[in-house]
Design a protein around this motif. Sequence first.
Motif, PDB file in Angstrom:
ATOM      1  N   GLU A 161       0.801  -1.211   0.000  1.00 11.96           N
ATOM      2  CA  GLU A 161       0.000   0.000   0.000  1.00 11.96           C
ATOM      3  C   GLU A 161       0.841   1.270   0.000  1.00 11.96           C
ATOM      4  O   GLU A 161       0.335   2.342  -0.322  1.00 11.96           O
ATOM      5  CB  GLU A 161      -0.899   0.023   1.242  1.00 11.96           C
ATOM      6  N   ARG A 162       2.112   1.144   0.369  1.00  5.22           N
ATOM      7  CA  ARG A 162       2.920   2.340   0.588  1.00  5.22           C
ATOM      8  C   ARG A 162       4.341   2.139   0.078  1.00  5.22           C
ATOM      9  O   ARG A 162       4.901   1.059   0.156  1.00  5.22           O
ATOM     10  CB  ARG A 162       2.955   2.667   2.094  1.00  5.22           C
ATOM     11  N   TRP A 163       4.902   3.213  -0.447  1.00  8.26           N
ATOM     12  CA  TRP A 163       6.267   3.199  -0.942  1.00  8.26           C
ATOM     13  C   TRP A 163       7.261   3.029   0.204  1.00  8.26           C
ATOM     14  O   TRP A 163       7.116   3.601   1.280  1.00  8.26           O
ATOM     15  CB  TRP A 163       6.569   4.501  -1.668  1.00  8.26           C
ATOM     16  N   ASP A 164       8.273   2.206  -0.053  1.00  8.51           N
ATOM     17  CA  ASP A 164       9.399   2.039   0.853  1.00  8.51           C
ATOM     18  C   ASP A 164      10.617   1.787  -0.018  1.00  8.51           C
ATOM     19  O   ASP A 164      10.604   0.888  -0.873  1.00  8.51           O
ATOM     20  CB  ASP A 164       9.155   0.857   1.801  1.00  8.51           C
ATOM     21  N   GLU A 165      11.648   2.574   0.174  1.00  5.32           N
ATOM     22  CA  GLU A 165      12.848   2.454  -0.648  1.00  5.32           C
ATOM     23  C   GLU A 165      13.450   1.047  -0.572  1.00  5.32           C
ATOM     24  O   GLU A 165      14.135   0.601  -1.507  1.00  5.32           O
ATOM     25  CB  GLU A 165      13.891   3.489  -0.204  1.00  5.32           C
ATOM     26  N   LYS A 166      13.150   0.319   0.502  1.00  5.99           N
ATOM     27  CA  LYS A 166      13.715  -1.020   0.669  1.00  5.99           C
ATOM     28  C   LYS A 166      12.985  -2.086  -0.145  1.00  5.99           C
ATOM     29  O   LYS A 166      13.455  -3.222  -0.243  1.00  5.99           O
ATOM     30  CB  LYS A 166      13.682  -1.410   2.150  1.00  5.99           C
ATOM     31  N   ASP A 171       7.073  -6.301  -5.862  1.00  8.76           N
ATOM     32  CA  ASP A 171       6.414  -5.406  -4.910  1.00  8.76           C
ATOM     33  C   ASP A 171       6.777  -3.945  -5.196  1.00  8.76           C
ATOM     34  O   ASP A 171       5.919  -3.054  -5.148  1.00  8.76           O
ATOM     35  CB  ASP A 171       6.807  -5.748  -3.473  1.00  8.76           C
ATOM     36  N   ARG A 172       8.021  -3.705  -5.479  1.00 10.77           N
ATOM     37  CA  ARG A 172       8.491  -2.352  -5.774  1.00 10.77           C
ATOM     38  C   ARG A 172       7.866  -1.837  -7.078  1.00 10.77           C
ATOM     39  O   ARG A 172       7.353  -0.719  -7.137  1.00 10.77           O
ATOM     40  CB  ARG A 172      10.016  -2.371  -5.873  1.00 10.77           C
ATOM     41  N   TRP A 173       7.910  -2.662  -8.113  1.00 11.52           N
ATOM     42  CA  TRP A 173       7.370  -2.245  -9.406  1.00 11.52           C
ATOM     43  C   TRP A 173       5.869  -2.002  -9.326  1.00 11.52           C
ATOM     44  O   TRP A 173       5.347  -1.070  -9.928  1.00 11.52           O
ATOM     45  CB  TRP A 173       7.666  -3.302 -10.462  1.00 11.52           C
ATOM     46  N   ARG A 174       5.173  -2.851  -8.567  1.00  5.09           N
ATOM     47  CA  ARG A 174       3.714  -2.729  -8.487  1.00  5.09           C
ATOM     48  C   ARG A 174       3.286  -1.434  -7.805  1.00  5.09           C
ATOM     49  O   ARG A 174       2.382  -0.744  -8.260  1.00  5.09           O
ATOM     50  CB  ARG A 174       3.099  -3.929  -7.768  1.00  5.09           C
TER      51      ARG A 174
END
Length: 266
Positions: A161-166, A171-174
């Motif tokens: 649901e939320r951006w996290d640089e990690k 998951d990141r692309w979605r």
Amino acid sequence: MTDFAIGDIQGCYDRLKDVLGKVDFSPSRDRLWVAGDLINRGPSSLETLRYIESLGNSAVVVLGNHDLHLLAVVLGGHALKRKDTLAEILNAPDRDKLVNWLRQQNLCVHDAERNLMMAHAGVPHIWNVEQALASAREVENVIRGEQAPEYFAHMYGNKPERWDEKLSGMDRWRVITNYFTRMRFIATDGRLELTAKESFGSAPEGFAPWFEFSRPDDLRVIFGHWAAIEGKTGIDRFIALDTGCVWGGALTMMNLDSGEKIHCDC
């Protein structure tokens, strides 16, 4: 040269030609910025896609969720939905050419001189210009590369649901994709609420329209995607161009320098 930006066309080719005719648009001297959702739900998705592709460098295009859906059907193994109007594209002799062209388009574009960014759903307040561009380029490279089938096979979903640089991988692309192509309501910490599609007066508790949050800059943003707000944000620098053509509203185009809006009833 005059630059015009246009909201969600969604396969309404005749209305597109009508509104371009109102300004005597010519690709030899003008450019058309398209805020995503070129295709789907309307009656002439193939004609629309062929026309925008034919404009070459006279078109500046960002991908919308419906454009990504076509790519997910072709590359990710997803089935058409009941209301889709994409079969004509899928069966066209130039399908591969059009699909490959679509894969080369961006998730957001930035005009530094105008201090302007265009993205289909908008730009979240948690990213400055450099972060937004870097995030977009990351996913664009995936869409254009060998990992595209994997990406499109697993693109759909509301998590994370939320951006996290990690974050990494799918998951990141979605979540990057969801910010640029599906976002409406967001929380202070960047959490997305992707199920509510009403106007901004009915925000779920703890959420607000993305454009109501303070940004770390004075960036102007052009976006589409949210027909329910009828082109109104109440904030001059956040410019909504989806006025629901495919739903019987209007197709809206704007002169990027004068700010004049040109409408065609649908």
